[in-house]
Scaffold this motif. Structure first.
Motif, PDB file in Angstrom:
ATOM      1  N   UNK A 151      -3.470  23.115  31.543  1.00 56.70           N
ATOM      2  CA  UNK A 151      -4.377  22.105  32.070  1.00 56.70           C
ATOM      3  C   UNK A 151      -5.781  22.485  31.616  1.00 56.70           C
ATOM      4  N   UNK A 152      -6.681  21.517  31.585  1.00 57.94           N
ATOM      5  CA  UNK A 152      -8.069  21.761  31.195  1.00 57.94           C
ATOM      6  C   UNK A 152      -8.937  21.872  32.446  1.00 57.94           C
ATOM      7  N   UNK A 153      -9.750  22.923  32.504  1.00 57.52           N
ATOM      8  CA  UNK A 153     -10.735  23.099  33.570  1.00 57.52           C
ATOM      9  C   UNK A 153     -12.126  22.887  32.998  1.00 57.52           C
ATOM     10  N   UNK A 154     -13.013  22.323  33.798  1.00 53.75           N
ATOM     11  CA  UNK A 154     -14.362  21.980  33.317  1.00 53.75           C
ATOM     12  C   UNK A 154     -15.417  22.340  34.335  1.00 53.75           C
ATOM     13  N   UNK A 155     -16.587  22.757  33.831  1.00 49.36           N
ATOM     14  CA  UNK A 155     -17.802  22.805  34.626  1.00 49.36           C
ATOM     15  C   UNK A 155     -18.985  22.841  33.677  1.00 49.36           C
TER      16      UNK A 155
END
Length: 528
Positions: free
Chosen positions: A65-69
């Motif tokens: 999964x892709x995590x973003x911040x």
């Protein structure tokens, strides 16, 4: 069945990049690798809390999964970060208290991507909830939650998700997201108009942070404004998202290399492509997309395919980047010769062929087309002077005729179209020939209203009600704000339209306005 190990490589290799020079020094983020090697990594003191834009996740595969911040202590003024590379640590756990850490690492936030980071976390278990957070220096982000997809071909008895669109910051509060964050779902799908490009309009519930946006800095600050909304942040932190864009992420009603005719400098196609490149860059920086979507100038790979066991495959479309100009002068018009042009296209040839091949090969029970503008015909003034919206599939008859013909002849399993754009709720049958009500029903289309765009809206419209009898494939209309919840099983698809009492105050309440069902193997919408 999708081969997830090779899927990103395949998409990236197939992207046809336009070799366009957009000006010396423009979009330096496209030379990230060389810049990164020449700049030291530094942990800097933050003048204020850096995780002001929250966290997000998206693009769930069975094992990743892709995590973003993004680091943005001063989010509306360019982010407020110095021009240095900054390390961000990330952790993934199997519990909301972040006790059982199963993956961790460090990502480098670089100025060329506005100090945003995306982490593709691999080696996760399928169909599993995870929690995650970011840390930089002594500062910690909020904890987010995400979920991986089931294994390809695995039996899945139920899958629940919601889809949303059109969230104009000025025209209301994002109260819908407050309620959406509390739903029992596995996924959110956004079908476009995540931001709006226009300037400030007085006497609205909220105001934009400046005039109409044109530059990369402008688009970054506008995305940041929208992402400061706490309700939007809550829904990003609660579920993984699949996103696609429409027009307002760049400019209203744009088509391929052409902007809307509005007497602005970007009427020059080369100038417009510079604007589009800036908009695409900022969109990528603020969305939990996989690295294969990283733009190159004014080109960005956004159409893609994601599957959830043997139950559903989402064919995510882009009806904006490759379309030819709207015919008949845009707007709501009578048919004109250009409307029938066989070379006119809303998807572009390569994407159309990709869609048909994917539908042909799909083994999923439900084939979902997540896209922007209404597919079904809407004849606003039936009779000799019939008028249609030329910015929708109604304006591209050859494209729609080919799609309807494909659905009728090839019969992919249970096609359902998800649409946004028009700031109202619709439920419609897709017909082999919309001018012949007795022709075969080949699929279903559900259109979600806006989060805020258009203000409070109204339950009904005398104008719409006047033409509904002459459009028998249209089963439902509603003009309030809200979102659409979908619960699918191997035998049924249920769509619930959730609407708000108002969005111009923060006290709006949510209620279920209507529900519809599609049965497996039986095209057509039935009211619950």
């Amino acid at each position: 069945m999708l081969d997830y190990q090779n899927f990103e490589r395949f998409l990236y290799s197939r992207v046809k990049r336009r070799n366009l020079i957009i000006g010396a020094g423009a979009l330096t983020g496209l030379a990230i690798a060389s810049q990164f090697n020449q700049r030291a990594i530094a942990q800097v003191p933050f003048p204020s809390y850096p995780f002001t834009l929250g966290v997000a996740s998206g693009e769930p595969y069975p094992n990743s999964v892709v995590l973003w911040t993004r680091l943005a202590p001063n989010p509306l003024q360019g982010g407020g970060m110095p021009s240095v590379n900054v390390p961000i640590r990330w952790e993934v756990a199997t519990d909301p208290n972040m006790k059982n850490i199963v993956a961790k690492g460090t990502e480098i936030a670089i100025p060329e991507l506005a100090h945003s980071v995306r982490v593709v976390v691999n080696k996760l278990k399928p169909n599993t909830w995870y929690w995650y957070r970011f840390t930089s220096g002594t500062e910690e982000s909020p904890i987010g939650r995400t979920r991986t997809a089931p294994q390809p071909g695995s039996d899945l008895s139920k899958f629940a998700f919601a889809f949303v669109s059109c969230q104009h910051y000025e025209q209301g509060y994002f109260t819908a997201y407050k309620y959406l964050a509390q739903e029992d779902l596995s996924l959110i799908v956004h079908t476009g108009d995540y931001i709006y490009e226009g300037g400030i309009t007085p006497d609205r519930p909220r105001q934009h942070n400046g005039p109409e946006i044109f530059t990369l800095d402008d688009y970054r600050n506008r995305h940041a404004l929208y992402k400061t909304d706490s309700n939007l942040q809550a829904t990003h932190a609660a579920f993984p998202w699949i996103v696609t864009w429409d027009d307002h992420e760049v400019e209203n009603n744009y088509a391929n290399a052409t902007s809307e005719v509005d007497n602005e400098p970007d009427q020059d196609p080369q100038v417009f492509l510079q604007r589009r490149a800036a908009a695409y860059q900022a969109y990528y920086e603020h969305m939990p997309l996989r690295p294969f979507s990283k733009p190159e100038g004014p080109d960005m790979q956004i159409f893609r395919r994601l599957s959830f066991g043997n139950l559903a495959t989402f064919h995510v479309l882009d009806t904006r980047q490759y379309r030819t100009d709207q015919p008949c002068g845009d707007g709501t018009k009578e048919r004109c010769p250009e409307n029938f042009d066989p070379n006119a296209t809303i998807t572009g040839k390569r994407q159309e062929e990709w869609l048909y091949k994917g539908l042909d090969r799909s083994t999923a029970r439900w084939n979902v087309l997540a896209q922007q503008v209404i597919v079904a015909q809407r004849d606003f003034t039936p009779g000799e002077g019939a008028t249609f919206s030329m910015d929708k599939w109604d304006g591209y008859l050859a494209s729609r005729d080919r799609l309807m013909s494909f659905l009728e002849q090839r019969k992919p399993s249970n096609p359902v179209v998800l649409t946004g754009d028009v700031h109202s709720n619709w439920a419609m049958d897709l017909k082999a020939d919309f001018n012949k009500p007795e022709s075969a029903t080949v699929g279903s289309e559900f259109v979600c209203t806006s989060i805020t765009s258009g203000g409070d809206g109204a339950d009904s419209s005398p104008t719409v009600e006047a033409y509904l009898p002459d459009n028998p494939h249209i089963k439902f209309y509603n003009g309030q704000r809200g979102y659409v919840r979908c619960v699918i099983t191997p035998e049924t698809w249920q769509t619930d339209f959730l609407v708000l009492s108002n969005v111009t105050t923060q006290s709006g309440t949510i209620s279920k306005r209507a529900s519809f069902v599609v049965e497996n193997g039986r095209p057509g919408i039935q009211k619950v």
